[in-house]
Design a protein around this motif. Structure first.
Motif, PDB file in Angstrom:
ATOM      1  N   SER A 257      -1.401 -48.454 -15.765  1.00 51.34           N
ATOM      2  CA  SER A 257      -2.663 -48.191 -15.061  1.00 51.34           C
ATOM      3  C   SER A 257      -3.745 -49.148 -15.537  1.00 51.34           C
ATOM      4  N   ALA A 258      -3.707 -49.499 -16.800  1.00 45.93           N
ATOM      5  CA  ALA A 258      -4.700 -50.450 -17.311  1.00 45.93           C
ATOM      6  C   ALA A 258      -4.508 -51.818 -16.665  1.00 45.93           C
ATOM      7  N   PHE A 259      -3.238 -52.220 -16.543  1.00 41.84           N
ATOM      8  CA  PHE A 259      -2.969 -53.524 -15.929  1.00 41.84           C
ATOM      9  C   PHE A 259      -3.403 -53.533 -14.469  1.00 41.84           C
ATOM     10  N   ILE A 260      -3.162 -52.408 -13.777  1.00 46.45           N
ATOM     11  CA  ILE A 260      -3.541 -52.337 -12.364  1.00 46.45           C
ATOM     12  C   ILE A 260      -5.047 -52.477 -12.220  1.00 46.45           C
ATOM     13  N   ASP A 261      -5.783 -51.916 -13.197  1.00 43.40           N
ATOM     14  CA  ASP A 261      -7.239 -52.037 -13.161  1.00 43.40           C
ATOM     15  C   ASP A 261      -7.725 -53.415 -13.577  1.00 43.40           C
ATOM     16  N   GLY A 262      -6.792 -54.321 -13.865  1.00 49.35           N
ATOM     17  CA  GLY A 262      -7.177 -55.703 -14.125  1.00 49.35           C
ATOM     18  C   GLY A 262      -7.352 -56.057 -15.580  1.00 49.35           C
ATOM     19  N   ALA A 263      -6.830 -55.197 -16.478  1.00 47.93           N
ATOM     20  CA  ALA A 263      -6.974 -55.507 -17.908  1.00 47.93           C
ATOM     21  C   ALA A 263      -6.006 -56.612 -18.299  1.00 47.93           C
ATOM     22  N   SER A 264      -6.432 -57.458 -19.237  1.00 47.75           N
ATOM     23  CA  SER A 264      -5.547 -58.495 -19.754  1.00 47.75           C
ATOM     24  C   SER A 264      -4.725 -57.912 -20.904  1.00 47.75           C
ATOM     25  N   HIS A 265      -3.720 -58.678 -21.339  1.00 45.29           N
ATOM     26  CA  HIS A 265      -2.913 -58.220 -22.474  1.00 45.29           C
ATOM     27  C   HIS A 265      -3.789 -57.976 -23.689  1.00 45.29           C
ATOM     28  N   MET A 266      -4.759 -58.888 -23.890  1.00 44.66           N
ATOM     29  CA  MET A 266      -5.628 -58.771 -25.064  1.00 44.66           C
ATOM     30  C   MET A 266      -6.435 -57.473 -25.005  1.00 44.66           C
ATOM     31  N   GLN A 267      -6.962 -57.159 -23.811  1.00 44.85           N
ATOM     32  CA  GLN A 267      -7.755 -55.936 -23.695  1.00 44.85           C
ATOM     33  C   GLN A 267      -6.895 -54.701 -23.914  1.00 44.85           C
ATOM     34  N   VAL A 268      -5.682 -54.707 -23.331  1.00 46.41           N
ATOM     35  CA  VAL A 268      -4.781 -53.563 -23.508  1.00 46.41           C
ATOM     36  C   VAL A 268      -4.469 -53.384 -24.988  1.00 46.41           C
ATOM     37  N   PHE A 269      -4.202 -54.502 -25.666  1.00 48.81           N
ATOM     38  CA  PHE A 269      -3.856 -54.427 -27.087  1.00 48.81           C
ATOM     39  C   PHE A 269      -5.004 -53.850 -27.907  1.00 48.81           C
ATOM     40  N   LEU A 270      -6.214 -54.401 -27.676  1.00 53.69           N
ATOM     41  CA  LEU A 270      -7.345 -53.993 -28.516  1.00 53.69           C
ATOM     42  C   LEU A 270      -7.847 -52.594 -28.178  1.00 53.69           C
ATOM     43  N   ARG A 271      -7.853 -52.246 -26.867  1.00 56.97           N
ATOM     44  CA  ARG A 271      -8.478 -50.987 -26.461  1.00 56.97           C
ATOM     45  C   ARG A 271      -7.495 -49.822 -26.414  1.00 56.97           C
ATOM     46  N   LEU A 272      -6.197 -50.110 -26.193  1.00 61.27           N
ATOM     47  CA  LEU A 272      -5.230 -49.008 -26.066  1.00 61.27           C
ATOM     48  C   LEU A 272      -4.248 -48.966 -27.233  1.00 61.27           C
ATOM     49  N   ILE A 273      -3.575 -50.093 -27.447  1.00 60.12           N
ATOM     50  CA  ILE A 273      -2.467 -50.077 -28.416  1.00 60.12           C
ATOM     51  C   ILE A 273      -2.971 -49.818 -29.824  1.00 60.12           C
ATOM     52  N   LEU A 274      -3.979 -50.556 -30.261  1.00 57.64           N
ATOM     53  CA  LEU A 274      -4.456 -50.403 -31.632  1.00 57.64           C
ATOM     54  C   LEU A 274      -4.933 -48.980 -31.923  1.00 57.64           C
ATOM     55  N   PRO A 275      -5.816 -48.377 -31.081  1.00 57.12           N
ATOM     56  CA  PRO A 275      -6.243 -47.004 -31.393  1.00 57.12           C
ATOM     57  C   PRO A 275      -5.095 -46.007 -31.382  1.00 57.12           C
TER      58      PRO A 275
END
Lengths: 363, 86
Positions: A257-275
């Motif tokens: 869903s994050a990718f569909i909203d236009g997030a980059s890999h970097m944003q997904v990593f920093l905002r979703l994966i790390l937390p």
């Protein structure tokens, strides 16, 4: 019937666990108690004598008996000649009467069984090992000696300076790598990960020699940077593997869903994966920190013999070598080196148990 | 009971084996590897850094690597069976 069997099994398990914990704890408790004892006490008696225990102790001192001291005398119920009293005579009530001194001058000592505890505890040992100052040592015979302190305080700081970056750097690198392996498709991904799995068990001795040569060529041998990089390399395989196992199990729907909203890999990593991977990150951080803190070989090879940059384990090993008989210093030093690992473990043990098991063992 | 925790037992056992194979600090500080207590890691250190026998030191490191090969192969096979990549 069945319930009783289970209860008996639980009792057996608990007794076994208590026994194991007891065996594990005894050396640590002994170390802890010994580190507070006076050097002369350590030489003379075991650490368990700080606990109340029955022992033969001096009860009272009496003046010598008046009158004729050449024949048989009766003192405190014990009867004998001067020579026999010099050896010590047991009175009928079990006390031992001893004549100290010669026939004309001296005293009578009465010893008996009593509950006693050796509570002569001191903080001097810690003061001596922590500071680098000179101090004066007094022996039982009255002679003195000037001794240099061991400056474990400085080494403690050095250990922190080594351990903190050597924990943060591999986690940063490994988190990126684990995300790449788990959620990005790229050529050679499988081969590279098989390499990581293979590297898990490779002992670090293999890499010491080549790395040392490279460090000498680069001119960074003996610096903290060299030690940080070495620990980073040695910890990276396990870090990548553990974090990969955890990150892969995260629900893919969130990422999609994050990718569909236009997030980059970097944003997904920093905002979703790390937390979301905080438990796994914390677990590995504890693991790596304890490992680096307790490491001796890497420090020995890459830091070397410079006293002002040596870490705690090196300094402790040197105390063992140069003062192997000074148990009061060794125990105090050993406990100082255990202090931080114990604190870290008790503060974060929730993460330690839960996070390392997360994803690492599959049924 | 044992089949349930088989995976855990194997993981712990192999980790402990690897860890013990490369043990250095305890042996080095307590006996220095003297009096017949030397292990591969202490002998490696003595040959390479004390005696400057670079060839023998490197060979000892390779022996250590060969010693962990079975565990490495076992790990790789387990990884392939579980198929970590989907």
């Amino acid at each position: 019937m069945r319930g009783r069997g289970i209860r008996r099994g639980a009792v057996f398990v608990n007794l076994t666990l208590i026994f194991l914990c007891f065996i594990w704890l005894i050396p640590t408790v002994g170390l802890f108690v010994s580190s507070f004892r006076d050097p002369n006490d350590i030489q003379a008696s075991g650490w368990w004598t700080v606990l109340p225990h029955p022992d033969t102790v001096l009860i009272e001192e009496l003046p010598l008996p008046e009158g004729d001291r050449t024949g048989v005398m009766t003192i405190e119920g014990a009867t004998g000649t001067f020579e026999e009293f010099r050896e010590g005579i047991a009175a009928p009530d079990g006390r031992i009467i001893t004549w100290v001194g010669n026939r004309r001058a001296g005293r009578i000592e009465v010893r008996g069984e009593a509950i006693t505890a050796n509570t002569n505890l001191t903080l001097d040992n810690y003061e001596k090992v922590l500071t680098g100052k000179e101090y004066t040592l007094t022996f039982p015979d009255g002679s003195t000696q000037q001794v240099q302190g061991d400056d474990l305080g400085g080494a403690f700081v050095n250990s922190l300076v080594v351990a903190i970056p050597a924990t943060v750097i591999p986690i940063l690198v490994a988190a990126f790598a684990a995300y790449g392996f788990a959620w990005m498709g790229f050529a050679g991904r499988r081969v590279l990960f098989v390499l990581v799995v293979a590297m898990l068990v490779v002992p670090l001795q293999i890499a010491l020699v080549p790395i040392l040569r490279d460090y000498v060529t680069l001119g960074i041998n003996g610096t903290y940077l060299a030690v940080w990089l070495a620990h980073t390399g040695f910890g990276l395989a396990l870090a990548t593997y553990l974090l990969f196992n955890y990150i892969r199990e995260l629900p893919g729907e969130i990422l999609e869903s994050a990718f569909i909203d236009g997030a980059s890999h970097m944003q997904v990593f920093l905002r979703l994966i790390l937390p979301l991977s905080v438990p796994a990150l914390a677990a590995f951080a504890i693991f790596q920190f304890l490992w680096v803190w307790n490491d001796y070989l890497v420090a020995l090879i890459f830091i070397g013999a410079k006293p002002d940059t040596q870490v705690l384990t090196q300094r402790l090993a040197e105390i063992v070598g140069s003062r192997g008989d000074d148990w009061h210093l060794l125990t105090a030093g050993a406990f100082i080196s255990m202090l931080l690992p114990l604190t870290v473990f008790f503060a974060l043990q929730r993460y330690f148990v839960r996070g390392l098991l997360a994803g690492s063992v599959k049924g | 009971m044992v089949p349930n925790i088989r995976g855990t037992i194997i993981t712990v056992a192999t980790t402990t084996i690897i860890f013990t194979l490369k043990i250095f600090d305890v042996v080095w500080v307590m006996t220095g590897g003297q009096f017949g207590t030397g292990v591969i890691a202490t002998e490696f250190y003595r040959q390479y850094f004390t005696n400057r026998n670079f060839g023998i030191g490197s060979a000892l490191a390779i022996i250590l690597l060969i010693a962990v090969f079975p565990v490495m192969i076992y790990n790789l096979r387990r990884f392939r069976q579980q198929e970590g990549f989907r």
